[in-house]
Motif scaffolding. Structure first.
Motif, PDB file in Angstrom:
ATOM      1  N   GLU A   1      87.934  52.673  71.528  1.00  0.00           N
ATOM      2  CA  GLU A   1      87.496  51.287  71.376  1.00  0.00           C
ATOM      3  C   GLU A   1      86.134  51.063  72.018  1.00  0.00           C
ATOM      4  OE1 GLU A   1      90.532  52.235  72.264  1.00  0.00           O
ATOM      5  OE2 GLU A   1      91.548  51.611  70.410  1.00  0.00           O
ATOM      6  N   GLU A   2      85.916  51.695  73.170  1.00  0.00           N
ATOM      7  CA  GLU A   2      84.646  51.529  73.886  1.00  0.00           C
ATOM      8  C   GLU A   2      83.496  52.260  73.186  1.00  0.00           C
ATOM      9  OE1 GLU A   2      86.054  51.057  78.533  1.00  0.00           O
ATOM     10  OE2 GLU A   2      86.219  53.027  77.578  1.00  0.00           O
ATOM     11  N   ILE A   3      83.762  53.491  72.772  1.00  0.00           N
ATOM     12  CA  ILE A   3      82.687  54.286  72.166  1.00  0.00           C
ATOM     13  C   ILE A   3      82.358  53.809  70.757  1.00  0.00           C
ATOM     14  CG2 ILE A   3      83.929  56.184  71.000  1.00  0.00           C
ATOM     15  CD1 ILE A   3      81.981  58.079  72.577  1.00  0.00           C
ATOM     16  N   SER A   4      83.326  53.182  70.079  1.00  0.00           N
ATOM     17  CA  SER A   4      83.069  52.681  68.725  1.00  0.00           C
ATOM     18  C   SER A   4      82.131  51.473  68.732  1.00  0.00           C
ATOM     19  CB  SER A   4      84.377  52.322  68.018  1.00  0.00           C
ATOM     20  OG  SER A   4      85.075  51.315  68.720  1.00  0.00           O
ATOM     21  N   ASN A   5      81.912  50.880  69.910  1.00  0.00           N
ATOM     22  CA  ASN A   5      80.919  49.802  70.017  1.00  0.00           C
ATOM     23  C   ASN A   5      79.507  50.341  69.790  1.00  0.00           C
ATOM     24  OD1 ASN A   5      82.711  47.694  70.651  1.00  0.00           O
ATOM     25  ND2 ASN A   5      82.803  48.353  72.783  1.00  0.00           N
ATOM     26  N   PHE A   6      79.312  51.620  70.157  1.00  0.00           N
ATOM     27  CA  PHE A   6      78.010  52.263  69.973  1.00  0.00           C
ATOM     28  C   PHE A   6      77.921  52.969  68.621  1.00  0.00           C
ATOM     29  CE2 PHE A   6      79.098  52.342  74.513  1.00  0.00           C
ATOM     30  CZ  PHE A   6      78.039  51.633  75.040  1.00  0.00           C
TER      31      PHE A   6
END
Length: 293
Positions: A205-210
């Motif tokens: 979820e966090e890395i998919s923001n980038f």
């Protein structure tokens, strides 16, 4: 002595206007690096003239799809050369080598859209899409384009092409995904791997923001491969660290490596990391070694 010679050589090349020509020649050599191993067998950098790079492609479908990546390819080529050498790329059909010649002829015969017929329903579907186009001449041109595209897809299905996992575009079954997604994925996967090495606690979820286009399955695959690599690295470096106890730098590196491995495996942030969690992940034997580091 070397530096003055290099400077004289560089100045001579500039005076003769050869620096640019040498870099143009280099474009032909680095094309395969930019296009990637999976796709270089379908393309060949033939020559470059006045900033226009001519690429031979052994299949008209690949040539068509490469057009969508043209700007990105130009940017990547010039970045490697540290200079704007490539202004444009032109794609032309042809055989890559002598062994491709017979295959090329065979695919050329089968790739005949005039032999592909559209059903009445398919033709009606295209006409319905164009009902809102007021200009009759424009409507006929658009119909021709859409009909050709429909025939192209029917030809692909007939030849056994399959849908891309990412964008559903049809692609040859011998390739993993469509060419565009392959290039995008290869480029992004390297960046994602680097981000995870630097920040091993990041969740999907966090890395998919980038990386919004990142699939959950790809994140899991990259993470799993890194976990294996980290653990292999730990097993190789621990004996070295034990034998070099006086080397504080080596000891610190292996401790950080173990901590990163644990954070990656548990998706746990540095401020939440403690010795009990490290013990749970690496086991009793390795925690004893870790305690001695």
């Amino acid at each position: 002595m070397v530096n003055p010679i290099n400077k004289v050589l560089e100045k001579t090349l500039q005076n003769l206007n050869l620096t640019h020509k040498i870099k143009e020649k280099k474009v032909l050599n680095i094309w395969s690096e930019v296009i990637g191993d999976k796709l270089k067998k379908h393309t060949k950098a033939s020559y470059i003239n006045q900033g226009i790079l001519f690429i031979t492609v052994n299949n008209s479908t690949w040539a068509h799809q490469l057009l969508f990546l043209k700007e990105d390819l130009i940017s990547r080529l010039n970045k490697k050369l540290d200079q704007k050498i490539v202004e444009d790329i032109r794609f032309k059909l042809g055989s890559i080598n002598s062994t491709d010649l017979t295959e090329d002829k065979g695919s050329k015969d089968s790739f005949n859209l005039s032999k592909i017929e559209l059903t009445t329903e398919e033709m009606t579907e295209i006409k319905t899409k164009l009902n809102s186009v007021p200009d009759e001449k424009l409507s006929r041109k658009l119909y021709s384009i859409l009909a050709k595209d429909k025939k192209m897809n029917k030809w692909k299905e007939k030849e056994g092409w399959v849908r891309c996992d990412y964008c559903s575009t049809l692609h040859p079954k011998e390739t993993e995904n469509c060419m565009i997604c392959q290039l995008k994925s290869e480029k992004n996967f390297n960046e994602i791997e680097e981000v995870l090495i630097e920040n091993p606690w990041l969740t999907y979820e966090e890395i998919s923001n980038f990386f919004p286009s990142l699939a959950h399955s790809d994140y899991n695959r990259i993470r799993k491969e890194l976990i294996i690599d980290f653990w292999q690295d730990i097993k190789e470096k621990i004996p070295q660290a034990i034998n070099n106890k006086n080397n504080d730098r080596s000891t610190q590196e292996i401790k950080i490596l173990i901590q990163n491995y644990v954070m990656l495996k548990r998706s746990i942030r540095p401020d939440k990391l403690n010795r009990n969690i490290i013990k749970e992940v690496i086991g009793k034997n390795y925690i004893q070694v870790y305690n001695r580091l």
